[in-house]
Write an enzyme that holds these catalytic residues in place. Structure first.
Site, mmCIF file in Angstrom:
data_model
loop_
_atom_site.group_PDB
_atom_site.id
_atom_site.type_symbol
_atom_site.label_atom_id
_atom_site.label_comp_id
_atom_site.label_asym_id
_atom_site.label_seq_id
_atom_site.Cartn_x
_atom_site.Cartn_y
_atom_site.Cartn_z
ATOM 1 N N ASP A 193 -20.830 -30.073 24.668
ATOM 2 C CA ASP A 193 -20.810 -31.411 24.077
ATOM 3 C C ASP A 193 -19.895 -32.335 24.878
ATOM 4 O O ASP A 193 -20.252 -33.481 25.186
ATOM 5 C CB ASP A 193 -20.357 -31.316 22.621
ATOM 6 C CG ASP A 193 -20.195 -32.674 21.970
ATOM 7 O OD1 ASP A 193 -21.206 -33.365 21.775
ATOM 8 O OD2 ASP A 193 -19.045 -33.051 21.662
ATOM 9 N N GLU A 243 -26.698 -28.106 24.163
ATOM 10 C CA GLU A 243 -25.307 -28.316 24.568
ATOM 11 C C GLU A 243 -24.662 -27.011 25.013
ATOM 12 O O GLU A 243 -23.874 -26.982 25.971
ATOM 13 C CB GLU A 243 -24.527 -28.946 23.423
ATOM 14 C CG GLU A 243 -24.919 -30.390 23.150
ATOM 15 C CD GLU A 243 -24.132 -31.016 22.031
ATOM 16 O OE1 GLU A 243 -23.918 -32.238 22.081
ATOM 17 O OE2 GLU A 243 -23.722 -30.298 21.086
#
Length: 238
Positions: A55, A127
Protein backbone atom coordinates in the site's frame (compact mmCIF):
# COMPACT_ATOMS: atom_id res chain seq x y z
CA UNK A 1 -5.97 19.29 -17.51
CA UNK A 2 -3.96 17.60 -20.22
CA UNK A 3 -4.91 13.96 -20.63
CA UNK A 4 -2.07 11.42 -20.28
CA UNK A 5 -0.53 9.84 -23.34
CA UNK A 6 2.10 7.16 -23.80
CA UNK A 7 5.44 8.30 -25.25
CA UNK A 8 6.91 4.80 -25.29
CA UNK A 9 5.88 1.78 -27.41
CA UNK A 10 2.58 0.47 -26.11
CA UNK A 11 2.61 -2.85 -24.33
CA UNK A 12 -0.32 -5.27 -24.46
CA UNK A 13 -3.14 -4.03 -22.27
CA UNK A 14 -3.26 -5.57 -18.81
CA UNK A 15 -6.75 -6.93 -19.42
CA UNK A 16 -5.30 -9.29 -22.06
CA UNK A 17 -2.62 -10.67 -19.77
CA UNK A 18 -2.60 -13.31 -17.10
CA UNK A 19 -1.00 -12.51 -13.79
CA UNK A 20 1.82 -14.91 -14.58
CA UNK A 21 2.65 -12.96 -17.76
CA UNK A 22 3.77 -10.06 -15.56
CA UNK A 23 5.89 -12.12 -13.16
CA UNK A 24 9.09 -14.01 -13.85
CA UNK A 25 9.54 -17.65 -12.92
CA UNK A 26 11.80 -17.12 -9.87
CA UNK A 27 9.22 -14.84 -8.28
CA UNK A 28 6.35 -17.21 -9.06
CA UNK A 29 8.25 -20.00 -7.30
CA UNK A 30 9.09 -17.86 -4.29
CA UNK A 31 7.48 -17.98 -0.88
CA UNK A 32 6.77 -14.25 -1.27
CA UNK A 33 4.43 -14.99 -4.17
CA UNK A 34 2.54 -17.65 -2.25
CA UNK A 35 2.22 -15.47 0.83
CA UNK A 36 0.99 -12.49 -1.21
CA UNK A 37 -1.91 -14.57 -2.50
CA UNK A 38 -2.82 -16.13 0.86
CA UNK A 39 -5.81 -14.57 2.61
CA UNK A 40 -5.89 -14.55 6.39
CA UNK A 41 -8.76 -17.06 6.28
CA UNK A 42 -6.30 -19.63 4.86
CA UNK A 43 -3.63 -19.46 7.54
CA UNK A 44 -1.32 -17.44 9.74
CA UNK A 45 1.31 -16.90 7.04
CA UNK A 46 -1.00 -14.58 5.09
CA UNK A 47 -0.69 -11.40 3.04
CA UNK A 48 -1.70 -8.77 5.61
CA UNK A 49 1.82 -7.50 6.29
CA UNK A 50 2.73 -7.56 2.60
CA UNK A 51 -0.46 -5.63 1.82
CA UNK A 52 0.60 -2.99 4.36
CA UNK A 53 3.98 -2.63 2.66
CA UNK A 54 2.53 -2.70 -0.84
CA UNK A 55 0.00 0.00 0.00
CA UNK A 56 2.80 2.42 0.90
CA UNK A 57 4.85 1.53 -2.16
CA UNK A 58 1.87 1.91 -4.47
CA UNK A 59 1.11 5.36 -3.07
CA UNK A 60 4.72 6.41 -3.60
CA UNK A 61 4.99 5.11 -7.17
CA UNK A 62 1.69 6.66 -8.26
CA UNK A 63 2.56 9.95 -6.55
CA UNK A 64 5.92 9.97 -8.30
CA UNK A 65 4.32 9.28 -11.70
CA UNK A 66 1.69 11.99 -11.30
CA UNK A 67 4.24 14.53 -10.02
CA UNK A 68 6.44 14.03 -13.07
CA UNK A 69 3.63 13.69 -15.60
CA UNK A 70 1.61 16.76 -14.55
CA UNK A 71 3.95 19.59 -13.47
CA UNK A 72 1.11 22.10 -13.91
CA UNK A 73 -1.23 20.44 -11.40
CA UNK A 74 -1.69 21.74 -7.87
CA UNK A 75 -1.16 19.61 -4.79
CA UNK A 76 -4.92 19.27 -4.37
CA UNK A 77 -5.41 18.11 -7.95
CA UNK A 78 -2.60 15.58 -7.68
CA UNK A 79 -4.04 14.27 -4.43
CA UNK A 80 -7.44 13.77 -6.05
CA UNK A 81 -5.93 11.92 -9.01
CA UNK A 82 -3.90 9.69 -6.71
CA UNK A 83 -6.92 8.88 -4.57
CA UNK A 84 -8.78 7.73 -7.67
CA UNK A 85 -5.93 5.50 -8.80
CA UNK A 86 -5.13 3.81 -5.48
CA UNK A 87 -8.67 3.32 -4.18
CA UNK A 88 -9.85 -0.22 -3.50
CA UNK A 89 -12.28 -0.26 -6.39
CA UNK A 90 -9.51 0.50 -8.89
CA UNK A 91 -7.25 -2.15 -7.38
CA UNK A 92 -10.07 -4.70 -7.50
CA UNK A 93 -10.67 -3.90 -11.18
CA UNK A 94 -7.01 -4.61 -11.86
CA UNK A 95 -7.31 -7.86 -9.94
CA UNK A 96 -10.33 -8.94 -11.96
CA UNK A 97 -8.62 -8.03 -15.25
CA UNK A 98 -5.80 -10.37 -14.27
CA UNK A 99 -8.19 -13.09 -13.13
CA UNK A 100 -6.43 -12.85 -9.79
CA UNK A 101 -9.21 -14.72 -7.99
CA UNK A 102 -8.11 -18.02 -9.52
CA UNK A 103 -4.72 -17.76 -7.80
CA UNK A 104 -5.92 -16.78 -4.31
CA UNK A 105 -5.61 -19.14 -1.36
CA UNK A 106 -8.77 -18.76 0.71
CA UNK A 107 -10.32 -20.50 3.67
CA UNK A 108 -13.41 -22.66 3.15
CA UNK A 109 -15.75 -19.95 4.41
CA UNK A 110 -14.45 -17.31 2.00
CA UNK A 111 -14.59 -19.77 -0.88
CA UNK A 112 -18.25 -20.49 -0.19
CA UNK A 113 -19.21 -16.82 0.00
CA UNK A 114 -17.41 -15.70 -3.17
CA UNK A 115 -14.34 -14.23 -1.52
CA UNK A 116 -12.27 -14.68 -4.67
CA UNK A 117 -14.20 -11.80 -6.27
CA UNK A 118 -14.64 -9.59 -3.20
CA UNK A 119 -13.36 -6.04 -3.67
CA UNK A 120 -11.41 -5.89 -0.40
CA UNK A 121 -9.72 -9.28 -0.92
CA UNK A 122 -8.71 -8.56 -4.52
CA UNK A 123 -7.44 -5.08 -3.65
CA UNK A 124 -5.39 -6.35 -0.71
CA UNK A 125 -3.88 -9.12 -2.85
CA UNK A 126 -2.76 -6.68 -5.55
CA UNK A 127 -1.07 -4.50 -2.94
CA UNK A 128 0.49 -7.58 -1.32
CA UNK A 129 2.00 -8.59 -4.67
CA UNK A 130 3.64 -5.17 -4.94
CA UNK A 131 5.09 -5.54 -1.45
CA UNK A 132 6.25 -9.07 -2.22
CA UNK A 133 7.93 -7.97 -5.44
CA UNK A 134 9.81 -5.25 -3.56
CA UNK A 135 11.13 -7.73 -0.99
CA UNK A 136 12.02 -10.35 -3.59
CA UNK A 137 13.51 -8.22 -6.38
CA UNK A 138 13.91 -4.64 -5.19
CA UNK A 139 12.49 -1.19 -5.69
CA UNK A 140 12.87 -0.85 -9.45
CA UNK A 141 11.19 -4.17 -10.17
CA UNK A 142 8.34 -3.24 -7.84
CA UNK A 143 7.98 0.09 -9.67
CA UNK A 144 7.93 -1.75 -12.98
CA UNK A 145 5.20 -4.07 -11.74
CA UNK A 146 3.04 -1.12 -10.70
CA UNK A 147 3.51 0.53 -14.08
CA UNK A 148 2.53 -2.73 -15.81
CA UNK A 149 -0.53 -3.19 -13.61
CA UNK A 150 -1.62 0.42 -14.09
CA UNK A 151 -0.83 0.82 -17.77
CA UNK A 152 -4.46 1.02 -18.91
CA UNK A 153 -5.51 3.12 -15.90
CA UNK A 154 -2.76 5.66 -16.54
CA UNK A 155 -3.56 5.80 -20.25
CA UNK A 156 -7.21 6.61 -19.51
CA UNK A 157 -6.94 8.71 -16.36
CA UNK A 158 -9.88 11.14 -16.07
CA UNK A 159 -9.54 14.87 -15.56
CA UNK A 160 -9.78 16.43 -12.11
CA UNK A 161 -13.18 17.92 -13.02
CA UNK A 162 -14.47 14.46 -13.85
CA UNK A 163 -13.32 13.19 -10.46
CA UNK A 164 -15.13 15.78 -8.38
CA UNK A 165 -17.46 13.63 -6.32
CA UNK A 166 -21.18 14.12 -5.90
CA UNK A 167 -20.91 15.08 -2.22
CA UNK A 168 -18.51 17.89 -3.06
CA UNK A 169 -20.67 19.14 -5.93
CA UNK A 170 -23.80 19.10 -3.75
CA UNK A 171 -22.05 20.90 -0.91
CA UNK A 172 -20.76 23.62 -3.26
CA UNK A 173 -24.20 24.03 -4.82
CA UNK A 174 -25.94 24.43 -1.47
CA UNK A 175 -23.27 26.79 -0.13
CA UNK A 176 -23.58 28.97 -3.23
CA UNK A 177 -27.26 29.41 -2.36
CA UNK A 178 -26.65 30.10 1.32
CA UNK A 179 -28.18 26.77 2.38
CA UNK A 180 -27.05 24.45 5.17
CA UNK A 181 -24.78 21.50 4.46
CA UNK A 182 -26.54 18.20 3.72
CA UNK A 183 -26.67 15.39 6.25
CA UNK A 184 -26.16 11.70 5.50
CA UNK A 185 -28.25 9.35 7.62
CA UNK A 186 -27.58 5.62 7.72
CA UNK A 187 -31.03 4.05 7.61
CA UNK A 188 -30.14 0.37 7.40
CA UNK A 189 -27.17 -2.00 7.21
CA UNK A 190 -27.74 -5.63 6.25
CA UNK A 191 -25.48 -8.51 5.24
CA UNK A 192 -26.18 -10.19 1.90
CA UNK A 193 -24.04 -12.87 0.19
CA UNK A 194 -21.12 -12.13 2.47
CA UNK A 195 -21.15 -8.36 1.87
CA UNK A 196 -22.73 -5.56 3.86
CA UNK A 197 -25.34 -3.38 2.15
CA UNK A 198 -25.78 0.18 3.37
CA UNK A 199 -28.91 2.28 2.87
CA UNK A 200 -28.25 6.00 3.26
CA UNK A 201 -30.50 9.05 2.97
CA UNK A 202 -29.15 12.45 1.99
CA UNK A 203 -31.16 15.06 3.90
CA UNK A 204 -31.28 18.59 2.48
CA UNK A 205 -32.72 21.13 4.87
CA UNK A 206 -35.96 22.63 3.60
CA UNK A 207 -36.43 19.98 0.91
CA UNK A 208 -39.20 17.40 1.27
CA UNK A 209 -37.84 15.12 -1.45
CA UNK A 210 -36.15 11.94 -0.21
CA UNK A 211 -32.79 10.89 -1.65
CA UNK A 212 -32.14 7.30 -0.61
CA UNK A 213 -29.59 4.87 -2.10
CA UNK A 214 -28.35 1.40 -1.14
CA UNK A 215 -24.73 0.50 -1.85
CA UNK A 216 -22.04 -2.04 -1.00
CA UNK A 217 -20.23 0.52 1.14
CA UNK A 218 -21.44 3.46 3.17
CA UNK A 219 -19.31 5.81 1.11
CA UNK A 220 -20.78 4.53 -2.15
CA UNK A 221 -24.33 4.87 -0.80
CA UNK A 222 -23.64 8.41 0.38
CA UNK A 223 -22.24 9.37 -3.02
CA UNK A 224 -25.25 7.89 -4.76
CA UNK A 225 -27.69 9.74 -2.52
CA UNK A 226 -25.73 12.97 -3.03
CA UNK A 227 -25.90 12.46 -6.80
CA UNK A 228 -29.69 12.20 -6.64
CA UNK A 229 -29.89 15.29 -4.44
CA UNK A 230 -27.55 17.27 -6.69
CA UNK A 231 -29.55 16.42 -9.80
CA UNK A 232 -32.84 17.33 -8.12
CA UNK A 233 -31.59 20.58 -6.57
CA UNK A 234 -29.98 21.60 -9.85
CA UNK A 235 -33.26 21.05 -11.72
CA UNK A 236 -35.10 23.03 -9.05
CA UNK A 237 -32.62 25.87 -9.25
CA UNK A 238 -31.67 25.07 -5.63
Amino acid sequence: MQQPCSTSPRRPTVSRLLLTDLLDEPFQRSEYFRQALTHRSAGANNNERLEYLGDSLLGFFITEWLFNRYPECSEGDLTQLRAHLVRRETLAEIGRDLDLGRYLLLGAGELKTGGAQRVSILADAVEALIGAMYLAQGLERARGLVMDLYQTKLDTIPSVDQLRDAKTKLQELLQSKGMSLPQYVLQKQVKKSGDDLFTVECVVQGCREKFVVTGKSRRRAEQGAAELAFAYMSDQGA
